[in-house]
Write a protein that holds these residues in place. Sequence first.
Motif, mmCIF file in Angstrom:
data_model
loop_
_atom_site.group_PDB
_atom_site.id
_atom_site.type_symbol
_atom_site.label_atom_id
_atom_site.label_comp_id
_atom_site.label_asym_id
_atom_site.label_seq_id
_atom_site.Cartn_x
_atom_site.Cartn_y
_atom_site.Cartn_z
ATOM 1 N N VAL A 170 -1.678 5.142 -9.576
ATOM 2 C CA VAL A 170 -2.242 5.776 -8.386
ATOM 3 C C VAL A 170 -1.752 7.219 -8.389
ATOM 4 C CG1 VAL A 170 -2.350 5.769 -5.859
ATOM 5 C CG2 VAL A 170 -2.300 3.598 -7.125
ATOM 6 N N VAL A 171 -2.691 8.158 -8.525
ATOM 7 C CA VAL A 171 -2.358 9.576 -8.600
ATOM 8 C C VAL A 171 -2.831 10.220 -7.301
ATOM 9 C CG1 VAL A 171 -2.564 11.700 -9.930
ATOM 10 C CG2 VAL A 171 -2.786 9.489 -11.097
ATOM 11 N N VAL A 172 -1.898 10.846 -6.579
ATOM 12 C CA VAL A 172 -2.217 11.395 -5.263
ATOM 13 C C VAL A 172 -1.781 12.854 -5.158
ATOM 14 C CG1 VAL A 172 -1.872 11.149 -2.776
ATOM 15 C CG2 VAL A 172 -1.938 9.110 -4.215
ATOM 16 N N ALA A 173 -2.737 13.700 -4.739
ATOM 17 C CA ALA A 173 -2.447 15.111 -4.457
ATOM 18 C C ALA A 173 -2.358 15.260 -2.937
ATOM 19 C CB ALA A 173 -3.551 16.000 -5.010
ATOM 20 N N SER A 174 -1.177 15.622 -2.464
ATOM 21 C CA SER A 174 -0.930 15.694 -1.028
ATOM 22 C C SER A 174 -0.057 16.905 -0.738
ATOM 23 C CB SER A 174 -0.220 14.422 -0.570
ATOM 24 O OG SER A 174 0.023 14.419 0.812
ATOM 25 N N LYS A 175 -0.431 17.658 0.255
ATOM 26 C CA LYS A 175 0.338 18.854 0.582
ATOM 27 C C LYS A 175 1.350 18.612 1.703
ATOM 28 C CE LYS A 175 -0.311 23.758 1.356
ATOM 29 N NZ LYS A 175 -1.300 24.832 1.489
ATOM 30 N N HIS A 176 0.946 17.849 2.708
ATOM 31 C CA HIS A 176 1.811 17.647 3.881
ATOM 32 C C HIS A 176 2.155 16.178 4.107
ATOM 33 C CE1 HIS A 176 1.436 21.842 4.970
ATOM 34 N NE2 HIS A 176 0.124 21.745 4.894
ATOM 35 N N ARG A 177 2.108 15.364 3.033
ATOM 36 C CA ARG A 177 2.522 13.955 3.019
ATOM 37 C C ARG A 177 1.516 12.978 3.625
ATOM 38 N NH1 ARG A 177 5.228 11.359 0.342
ATOM 39 N NH2 ARG A 177 5.704 9.810 1.889
ATOM 40 N N ALA A 178 0.531 13.403 4.381
ATOM 41 C CA ALA A 178 -0.403 12.454 4.998
ATOM 42 C C ALA A 178 -1.176 11.670 3.938
ATOM 43 C CB ALA A 178 -1.364 13.172 5.941
ATOM 44 N N THR A 179 -1.655 12.346 2.910
ATOM 45 C CA THR A 179 -2.395 11.665 1.851
ATOM 46 C C THR A 179 -1.455 10.844 0.985
ATOM 47 O OG1 THR A 179 -4.012 13.450 1.901
ATOM 48 C CG2 THR A 179 -4.088 11.996 -0.005
ATOM 49 N N ALA A 180 -0.240 11.318 0.779
ATOM 50 C CA ALA A 180 0.759 10.536 0.033
ATOM 51 C C ALA A 180 1.035 9.221 0.747
ATOM 52 C CB ALA A 180 2.041 11.342 -0.141
ATOM 53 N N GLU A 181 1.089 9.249 2.068
ATOM 54 C CA GLU A 181 1.316 8.023 2.837
ATOM 55 C C GLU A 181 0.139 7.067 2.679
ATOM 56 O OE1 GLU A 181 2.142 9.620 6.714
ATOM 57 O OE2 GLU A 181 4.151 10.278 6.126
ATOM 58 N N ILE A 182 -1.076 7.597 2.592
ATOM 59 C CA ILE A 182 -2.237 6.745 2.317
ATOM 60 C C ILE A 182 -2.069 6.125 0.932
ATOM 61 C CG2 ILE A 182 -4.727 6.767 1.823
ATOM 62 C CD1 ILE A 182 -4.976 8.858 4.107
ATOM 63 N N GLY A 183 -1.658 6.937 -0.041
ATOM 64 C CA GLY A 183 -1.409 6.421 -1.387
ATOM 65 C C GLY A 183 -0.382 5.310 -1.387
ATOM 66 N N ASP A 184 0.665 5.455 -0.595
ATOM 67 C CA ASP A 184 1.701 4.416 -0.500
ATOM 68 C C ASP A 184 1.131 3.117 0.062
ATOM 69 O OD1 ASP A 184 3.577 6.183 -1.517
ATOM 70 O OD2 ASP A 184 4.398 6.710 0.455
ATOM 71 N N ALA A 185 0.253 3.209 1.056
ATOM 72 C CA ALA A 185 -0.373 2.011 1.622
ATOM 73 C C ALA A 185 -1.259 1.325 0.581
ATOM 74 C CB ALA A 185 -1.187 2.376 2.863
ATOM 75 N N ILE A 186 -1.957 2.106 -0.218
ATOM 76 C CA ILE A 186 -2.797 1.549 -1.279
ATOM 77 C C ILE A 186 -1.926 0.860 -2.326
ATOM 78 C CG2 ILE A 186 -4.329 2.196 -3.194
ATOM 79 C CD1 ILE A 186 -5.490 4.348 -1.211
ATOM 80 N N VAL A 187 -0.840 1.503 -2.711
ATOM 81 C CA VAL A 187 0.092 0.909 -3.675
ATOM 82 C C VAL A 187 0.612 -0.425 -3.147
ATOM 83 C CG1 VAL A 187 2.409 1.169 -4.683
ATOM 84 C CG2 VAL A 187 0.756 3.049 -4.816
ATOM 85 N N ALA A 188 0.996 -0.477 -1.889
ATOM 86 C CA ALA A 188 1.528 -1.717 -1.307
ATOM 87 C C ALA A 188 0.508 -2.850 -1.380
ATOM 88 C CB ALA A 188 1.955 -1.473 0.143
ATOM 89 N N GLU A 189 -0.747 -2.551 -1.096
ATOM 90 C CA GLU A 189 -1.789 -3.587 -1.154
ATOM 91 C C GLU A 189 -2.038 -4.048 -2.585
ATOM 92 O OE1 GLU A 189 -3.189 -5.266 1.323
ATOM 93 O OE2 GLU A 189 -2.066 -4.073 2.792
#
Length: 174
Positions: free
Chosen positions: A5-24
Amino acid sequence: MRVLVVVASKHRATAEIGDAIVAELRAAGLQVRRVSPAEVRTFAGVDAVVLGSAVYMTQWMESMRALVARHADVLRRLPVWVFSSGLAGVAAGGEVPDPARASALVRGIEPSGYAAFKGRLDPGALGLRERAVTRLGSAAEGDYREWDTIRAWAREVAGELLAHAPAERPLLLR
Protein backbone atom coordinates in the motif's frame (compact mmCIF):
# COMPACT_ATOMS: atom_id res chain seq x y z
CA MET A 1 -0.34 -12.82 -0.84
CA ARG A 2 1.89 -9.77 -0.46
CA VAL A 3 0.25 -6.37 -0.89
CA LEU A 4 2.07 -3.06 -0.94
CA VAL A 5 0.00 0.00 0.00
CA VAL A 6 1.71 3.17 -1.24
CA VAL A 7 0.29 6.42 0.14
CA ALA A 8 1.20 10.04 -0.64
CA SER A 9 0.01 12.22 2.23
CA LYS A 10 1.01 15.70 3.24
CA HIS A 11 -0.89 16.28 6.49
CA ARG A 12 -1.46 12.63 7.62
CA ALA A 13 -5.19 12.46 6.71
CA THR A 14 -4.55 10.26 3.66
CA ALA A 15 -1.93 8.24 5.55
CA GLU A 16 -4.59 7.48 8.16
CA ILE A 17 -6.89 6.25 5.38
CA GLY A 18 -4.01 4.07 4.18
CA ASP A 19 -3.64 2.66 7.70
CA ALA A 20 -7.34 1.75 7.80
CA ILE A 21 -6.99 -0.02 4.45
CA VAL A 22 -3.92 -1.90 5.68
CA ALA A 23 -5.82 -3.02 8.80
CA GLU A 24 -8.69 -4.42 6.72
CA LEU A 25 -6.37 -6.22 4.30
CA ARG A 26 -4.45 -7.76 7.20
CA ALA A 27 -7.70 -8.80 8.89
CA ALA A 28 -8.50 -10.71 5.70
CA GLY A 29 -5.23 -12.64 6.07
CA LEU A 30 -3.05 -10.77 3.58
CA GLN A 31 0.55 -9.74 4.20
CA VAL A 32 0.53 -5.95 3.88
CA ARG A 33 2.99 -3.10 4.21
CA ARG A 34 2.34 0.65 3.85
CA VAL A 35 5.05 2.93 2.49
CA SER A 36 5.38 6.39 0.99
CA PRO A 37 6.18 6.82 -2.72
CA ALA A 38 9.75 7.86 -1.82
CA GLU A 39 10.35 4.46 -0.20
CA VAL A 40 9.49 2.44 -3.33
CA ARG A 41 12.51 1.28 -5.31
CA THR A 42 10.96 -1.82 -6.87
CA PHE A 43 7.77 -3.85 -6.86
CA ALA A 44 9.68 -7.15 -6.91
CA GLY A 45 8.12 -9.70 -4.57
CA VAL A 46 4.79 -7.86 -4.48
CA ASP A 47 1.59 -9.63 -5.60
CA ALA A 48 -0.72 -6.59 -5.61
CA VAL A 49 -0.57 -2.83 -5.04
CA VAL A 50 -2.88 -0.18 -3.61
CA LEU A 51 -1.95 3.38 -4.59
CA GLY A 52 -3.47 6.32 -2.76
CA SER A 53 -2.83 10.03 -2.83
CA ALA A 54 -4.09 13.19 -1.27
CA VAL A 55 -5.55 15.56 -3.84
CA TYR A 56 -4.37 19.15 -4.10
CA MET A 57 -5.61 21.54 -6.75
CA THR A 58 -7.46 18.61 -8.41
CA GLN A 59 -4.28 16.52 -8.77
CA TRP A 60 -2.54 13.72 -6.99
CA MET A 61 0.62 14.68 -5.13
CA GLU A 62 3.71 14.95 -7.32
CA SER A 63 5.48 12.11 -5.49
CA MET A 64 2.70 9.69 -6.46
CA ARG A 65 2.45 10.93 -10.03
CA ALA A 66 6.21 10.46 -10.39
CA LEU A 67 6.06 6.95 -8.93
CA VAL A 68 3.31 5.89 -11.35
CA ALA A 69 5.18 7.36 -14.31
CA ARG A 70 8.45 5.69 -13.28
CA HIS A 71 6.92 2.22 -12.69
CA ALA A 72 4.01 2.20 -15.15
CA ASP A 73 5.25 -0.89 -17.01
CA VAL A 74 5.45 -2.97 -13.83
CA LEU A 75 2.18 -1.61 -12.42
CA ARG A 76 0.34 -2.62 -15.61
CA ARG A 77 1.31 -6.24 -14.91
CA LEU A 78 0.11 -6.26 -11.28
CA PRO A 79 -3.35 -6.07 -9.76
CA VAL A 80 -3.57 -2.41 -8.70
CA TRP A 81 -6.27 -0.49 -6.87
CA VAL A 82 -6.29 3.29 -6.69
CA PHE A 83 -7.78 5.78 -4.24
CA SER A 84 -7.80 9.54 -3.87
CA SER A 85 -8.45 11.49 -0.71
CA GLY A 86 -9.34 15.09 -0.25
CA LEU A 87 -11.98 17.42 -1.48
CA ALA A 88 -13.02 18.18 2.10
CA GLY A 89 -16.37 19.79 2.50
CA VAL A 90 -18.29 17.66 0.04
CA ALA A 91 -21.81 17.36 1.36
CA ALA A 92 -22.75 14.15 3.15
CA GLY A 93 -23.79 11.60 0.58
CA GLY A 94 -22.45 13.81 -2.20
CA GLU A 95 -20.48 12.33 -5.07
CA VAL A 96 -16.74 12.85 -4.81
CA PRO A 97 -15.12 13.45 -8.19
CA ASP A 98 -11.99 11.37 -8.57
CA PRO A 99 -9.05 13.06 -10.32
CA ALA A 100 -7.48 9.64 -10.85
CA ARG A 101 -10.26 8.77 -13.28
CA ALA A 102 -9.37 11.74 -15.45
CA SER A 103 -5.65 11.17 -15.32
CA ALA A 104 -4.20 9.52 -18.40
CA LEU A 105 -1.26 8.44 -16.23
CA VAL A 106 -3.48 6.46 -13.85
CA ARG A 107 -5.75 5.13 -16.60
CA GLY A 108 -2.60 3.92 -18.35
CA ILE A 109 -1.84 1.40 -15.59
CA GLU A 110 -5.37 -0.02 -15.92
CA PRO A 111 -6.22 -0.33 -12.22
CA SER A 112 -8.63 -3.00 -11.05
CA GLY A 113 -10.63 -0.41 -9.13
CA TYR A 114 -10.95 3.22 -8.08
CA ALA A 115 -12.24 4.94 -4.98
CA ALA A 116 -12.45 8.59 -4.01
CA PHE A 117 -12.75 9.36 -0.32
CA LYS A 118 -13.70 12.59 1.35
CA GLY A 119 -10.86 14.14 3.29
CA ARG A 120 -10.03 16.32 6.25
CA LEU A 121 -9.26 20.02 6.29
CA ASP A 122 -7.54 21.24 9.43
CA PRO A 123 -6.46 24.88 8.95
CA GLY A 124 -4.13 24.59 11.95
CA ALA A 125 -2.02 22.06 10.04
CA LEU A 126 -1.73 24.21 6.93
CA GLY A 127 0.97 26.63 5.91
CA LEU A 128 0.21 30.27 5.07
CA ARG A 129 -0.14 29.66 1.32
CA GLU A 130 -2.37 26.60 1.86
CA ARG A 131 -4.64 28.55 4.22
CA ALA A 132 -4.95 31.32 1.64
CA VAL A 133 -5.88 28.86 -1.10
CA THR A 134 -8.49 27.13 1.06
CA ARG A 135 -10.02 30.51 1.98
CA LEU A 136 -10.17 31.55 -1.67
CA GLY A 137 -11.84 28.26 -2.54
CA SER A 138 -14.27 28.52 0.40
CA ALA A 139 -13.23 25.06 1.56
CA ALA A 140 -15.07 23.97 4.69
CA GLU A 141 -12.88 22.84 7.55
CA GLY A 142 -13.56 19.55 9.28
CA ASP A 143 -13.07 15.83 8.99
CA TYR A 144 -15.30 14.42 6.27
CA ARG A 145 -13.70 10.98 6.03
CA GLU A 146 -16.28 8.20 5.98
CA TRP A 147 -14.53 5.36 7.77
CA ASP A 148 -17.21 2.75 7.08
CA THR A 149 -16.97 3.49 3.34
CA ILE A 150 -13.16 3.28 3.44
CA ARG A 151 -13.17 -0.02 5.33
CA ALA A 152 -15.85 -1.50 3.06
CA TRP A 153 -13.77 -0.64 -0.02
CA ALA A 154 -10.69 -2.26 1.53
CA ARG A 155 -12.72 -5.42 2.27
CA GLU A 156 -13.84 -5.49 -1.39
CA VAL A 157 -10.20 -5.26 -2.49
CA ALA A 158 -9.28 -8.09 -0.10
CA GLY A 159 -12.15 -10.21 -1.41
CA GLU A 160 -11.02 -9.77 -5.00
CA LEU A 161 -7.44 -10.64 -4.11
CA LEU A 162 -8.42 -13.73 -2.15
CA ALA A 163 -10.75 -14.89 -4.93
CA HIS A 164 -7.84 -14.90 -7.38
CA ALA A 165 -5.04 -16.06 -5.05
CA PRO A 166 -3.12 -19.15 -6.15
CA ALA A 167 -4.31 -22.15 -4.14
CA GLU A 168 -0.80 -23.45 -3.39
CA ARG A 169 0.37 -20.22 -1.74
CA PRO A 170 -0.43 -19.68 1.97
CA LEU A 171 -2.48 -16.52 2.45
CA LEU A 172 -1.74 -15.79 6.08
CA LEU A 173 1.83 -14.47 6.16
CA ARG A 174 2.07 -11.98 8.96
